[in-house]
Structures are given as structure tokens and as C-alpha cells.
Motif scaffolding. Sequence first.
Motif, PDB file in Angstrom:
ATOM      1  N   ALA A 547      54.293  36.003  37.831  1.00  0.00           N
ATOM      2  CA  ALA A 547      53.605  37.212  37.757  1.00  0.00           C
ATOM      3  C   ALA A 547      52.173  37.414  38.270  1.00  0.00           C
ATOM      4  O   ALA A 547      51.586  37.786  39.458  1.00  0.00           O
ATOM      5  N   THR A 551      51.706  40.180  41.614  1.00  0.00           N
ATOM      6  CA  THR A 551      49.962  41.559  41.427  1.00  0.00           C
ATOM      7  C   THR A 551      49.272  41.181  41.866  1.00  0.00           C
ATOM      8  O   THR A 551      47.789  42.035  42.791  1.00  0.00           O
ATOM      9  N   THR A 552      49.224  39.568  43.448  1.00  0.00           N
ATOM     10  CA  THR A 552      48.600  40.098  44.482  1.00  0.00           C
ATOM     11  C   THR A 552      49.260  40.165  45.225  1.00  0.00           C
ATOM     12  O   THR A 552      48.665  40.722  46.753  1.00  0.00           O
TER      13      THR A 552
END
Length: 726
Positions: A547, A551-552
Motif C-alpha cells: 500500500a 500511494t507513493t
Amino acid sequence: MILQKNTDQHRWNFSRFGGVTQVILKDADDITHLYELDQKLWTVLAMPTQGIFFDPKTISLLDYDGDGFIRPPEILATVDWINTQLSDISLLLEEGDSVPLELIKDETLRASARWLLDHIKKNDAQEISIADIETQKKFFDAHIPDCNAPIAADESDDDKLKQIINIAIASCIANGTLTDGVQQRILQDLMADAEAFLAWQISLKEEGILPLDLEHTQKAAAALAAIKEKVEDYFLRCTLTEYAPDKAAALSADEQVFQQLATESIHYDNEALYALPLAAAAADNPLPLTKGINPAWKAKLQTFVEDTVTPLLGHKECITQDEFALIVQKLTPYQGRLSGKPTTPVALLSVPFLQALINGEKQGEVSSLIRYALTIEKERGNVSNLEKLVLLRRDFVTLLKNYISFSDFYEGKGSVFQAGVLYFDTRAADLCFELNGDARHATLDTLSGAYLVYCDISRKGETTKKIVALFTNGDSDNIVIGRNGIFYDRAGKDWNAVVTKVIANPISVRQAFFMPYKQLAAMIETQIAARAAAGEAKSADLLSKTAATVTTADKQAVAGTAPATAAPTAAKKLDLGTIALIGTALGGISALIGSILQALFGLGFWVPLGLIGILLCISGPSMILASTKLRKRSIAPILEANGWAINIRTRINIPFGTQLTQLAAIPFGSIVVPIDPFADKKNGRKAVFIILGILIVGIAAFCYLKFGLHFRFSEISTYLKNLNNK
């Protein structure tokens, strides 16, 4: 237990209860010869009077020294007392709470019992019971003579005479002079007091100092005495108004007093109102008798008018200071002679009644009243012995069966130390003790060797108590601190019960049999849960990293850098040594299993015995250890901590223990619906077990028919090779 040679002593009967040898009280001779029984054979040497479930009146009668314990000398003293009171003590062994009068040996006590039954209107009764004694005690409690009891002036002469006699008898009791001649002495004292009072009255008439007859003169003087100071205060205030006319209002009432009265609820007995003058003061003003009177004094002034003013002066609406002085003058000679008036209670009787007493007309009646009152006081003292006799007739053998032996306990009749029944975890524990808060429970209870469950019990309106229950049947899988149950005490009251402490010991042999398998299952479940938790934690960690990478990703694209790719980790390889070690372990395990199976199937028809032997090898040690501990269980340490002195081993063996804790069971004849709409889905497990069973039976039959009774696993491989060669 050592058996001694029999001598000329009383022959006792002994019996074994749950492995404990105890004396049995079978007849009256056993009770009579109780002093011959060696105290080393007594079950109890000291029993506390508190914390037991026994009639408190009876137990207090047995505690002669009042130290809170019943000891052997007190038991033997009670036996001696019963022997002196009853002609046949076999009555003690019968159920009931009444004593036939013909069996009461003591004549005085028998006469008291007969009088008591007659007094409560049971003239035809030939036995006395606890209910009869309680009825008479209520009468005694309601007729206790009091030396300080006031005699009301408005009562009749007969009622006054009864009170005077009761006061005289109470005085004799207090002085310790209630002897045989007390009846004649009381009568003589009454006669002497009556003669003295009449002589005093005659002297008043002879001297001519009575303005009215004696009775009305007494009332007039009493009414005057009650109001004299207040009337003199009023006339003095009137005189002061002549001296200072401008202060008349202040002499009548204080303005501050009225302001205070205006702010509160006023009553006739108000102190501030009571302190005000009888009426408003004014110069040469007479005392009004009907109007303008201080309300707090109106009742006394009215009595003064009726008993004093009207008889001496006639009807008056008011009286002057001179008229009041005349009233005082007429009554002063009589008041001066009051100091010589006899102060005995006889003075409250009317003159005609006293004259009849002196003349002999009332002496028979008075003598009967004195005789009856003395009989009441005499029987008041005897009723305690009657109560003791009837209570011991009802309870003494029950006490002996909880003192000399524990026969009531071992026969399932309930002992005096059993507090009630605890319902908990589909069982009912009959062996419950109420704890007395003694710190010795912390050390002694563990020596009982039993499975102990401590509970706090509570009930609305009752003080919270602590109990300990012995669980002697079932298992302990679901017994944990904090669980709730319900406790019923000896009176049938229900209490909330909360488990606060558990001392774990074996409960039953059946529990010990399944214990190794439960422990194995618990260990496997623990390992599976641990591995599942570790796998879940690893998966959660991987998901969190994934995750974070997702997200990055956009930020890394803007920066023109590609997401870092983790370098692949080289797969771990097993070396040859590890592989060889694993192979050796598997080979050893398979050889062990093969040897066991070969030995098992080599038994032929004795295979079931082989299976039983395997089960005993697994469960046997646990069962032997549990059996050893269960045979040593004892209630003595718990009783000792509660204040008892236990003299023998009060053991609870395995068969007796199963009777003390009842397990839940469906009543015989009940109908159980076979269909459960919420039953677990079997998914063909039943069919799989049937097929496996058929295969096992078929293989066993084939091996027997082919190889005979002495079958060996090695023969199977040889047989298979022969089939292959063919």
C-alpha cells in the motif's frame, strides 16, 4: 483404627461412611453412656456457635460458659441434665418438638407445664410443644411488672390495685425477697399503707382544714399549684402599670416576641408563647377566666376554674386579686399538711375502696390478685427450663449426629456446616461452606485436596457473604473467575454468586482420563493459533508495504524516478545433511508406527484389548495420580479454618464425592426432538467414516483368513512379491 478388647463397658456400634469409621447412636443407652465413649473417637472436639446452621436458642443453651464454642464437657453436662428431667430419653430419637407431661421427671417442671397449658386454654392437652411455650412467652413479655410504672389517676380502683401489686412484686424480685411468705407480707404491707392513709385523712377532717371534701380539695389544690405562680405574675404586672402607666404595653408583651412568632408556625406548646403573661396587664384589672387568655395557658386555667374557682367561689367570669388571695387562704392549711401525706401507691385508691379493704370485704379479692401475680412470676422463671427441655428434645440428637459423628453428613441428610446449594456450570454443588473471614483459610483450605470454588454472594437488603463450594463431579473446563451462578441458602433464599477464586485439584477420574487428550488438543490449538497469528502479521506487513508503494508511485513518477524494486532474494536450499537428517527422522517415526501397528494387529482377536492398553498407557498415569488425590480429599481443613476442632479424618472418597455434586441430566421419560434445524453440516463425514470402517474390517478379515491368527506385517510384503512374480 485399633480394636480394643471388650470389657463390661457399654457396647458401641460403629459404621464406615466413605472410608471413615464413626460411632453410631442407635438408642437411648448410647446417649446415656456417652461419657464412657473415649473422646479420641469423637468426630468433633469443639464446635463454634456462630457460622453454623442450627437453632440459635438451642445452641446458646448448650454454651454454658458463653465462650462461643461447644466442647465435650458441655455435651456431657447436657446429657446429665436431660437424664434428670426426662424419665425416658428415647423420646430424643423420635421426630417432633413436643414432650408428654407424663415423661417429665421433675415434679415442679411437670406442674409448670400443666399450668402453662391451662393458662393458654389447652386444658385437655397432655404434651407441651414449642408453640405452646412461645404463646405463653408472648403473654409474659406483655405483662412485665415495672417498679417505675406510673399509675394513671383516672383508672379504676381494680386496675390501680393490680398495678400496685405488680409494683410490690417487682420490688421483691429486685431485692431478692421473692420467698414463700411473700404473699402474706405484701398483703400486710397493703393493709398497713391503707390504714396509714385513712388515718391521715381522718386527721384532716377532725382538724377542719378541708374547704371541700377530700377528693375535691385534692383536685382544687392540684389545679391551684399548676397555675399559682402565673396568676401571681399577672397581678404583679397589673400593679406595676399603676407605678409606670406608660410601660403597660411592655408589661403585657414584648414586641420582639410577636415578631418572632409571626415568622414561624405557632403551637400551643411554643416556649415563647408560654412565657407571655396570662392576659394583658392593666391597673386594677381582674384576671379574665374565659376571654383574652394566653392560648398556651388556656387549658390549665380552665381546669383551675372548674376544680378550684367554681367550688370555692361559685361561677365567675373573672376574679380579682383579693378573690385569688381568698382561694389561696382556704387551701393553704391543706397544702401545709401535704408534707405528711403517705406517699405509698395505696394513696391513689379511693377512700371507699380502702375502707372495704380494711374492713375485710376486699381482702379475699386482694389475696387472689397477689397469688395470681406471684404465680405468673414463678412460672416466668420456670418457662425457661421448659423451653430448654423441649428444644433439647427436638434438636439434641441432631447436634450429636454432627458432633459425636458426621452421620447426618455422610447419610446425605445435610449437616449443620452446609450453607446451601450452588448452581453453576450445569451442576449443583451441595457441599458449600460459609466463610467466617478467618485468615487461616488461605493456608488450610489448600490442604483439603478438593477442587474449591470461592464465590461472593449478594442479595438485596442482605449483607454480602463469602462461600466456598467443593466441586466433586464433572470437569473444570468452563470454571473461570468472574462467571456467575446462583446460590440457595438453607432457608431457600436465592443469592447472586460470582466466582472470585479457584483452587484447582482433580475433580473426578473421568476428567483425568480425558485430560491428556484435552491437553494435546489445547497444545495443537495453541500452536495453530500462534502460526496463524504469525502468518496474519506477515501478510499485514506485506500489505502495508504494498500500500505504501502504491500511494507513493505518483510522486516518484513526477520526480522522474522509478520505484525501487526489491532485489530478489535467493531461494534457500536444503543441504544434503539436512535432507539425510529429515529422512532418518521420518524413517524412525514410520518404523515406530509400523512396530506398534504390527504388535497391535499381531494380537488377532485381542486387538480391542491392545487398543485399551494403548489408551491406558496414555491416560493411566493421569488417572492414577487423580485417584490418589481424590481419595485424600477432606473437609477437615476448611472446618478448622472456620473454628471447628476436627478429631478424625473426614474424607470424601470417589463414590461419596459423586453424590455431593449433581450433574445436569435429562429426566427419564422425556422426549427429545431428533431434528436440530441449526445442527452443524456434516458434508458426508458420516459416509466417509462408514467406508473407512468397512475397509478396516475387510482388511482385518482378509489378513486373518489369509495369514491366520499369528499375523505379521512382514508377511504382507512377501505376499505382494509373490503375486508380482506370478
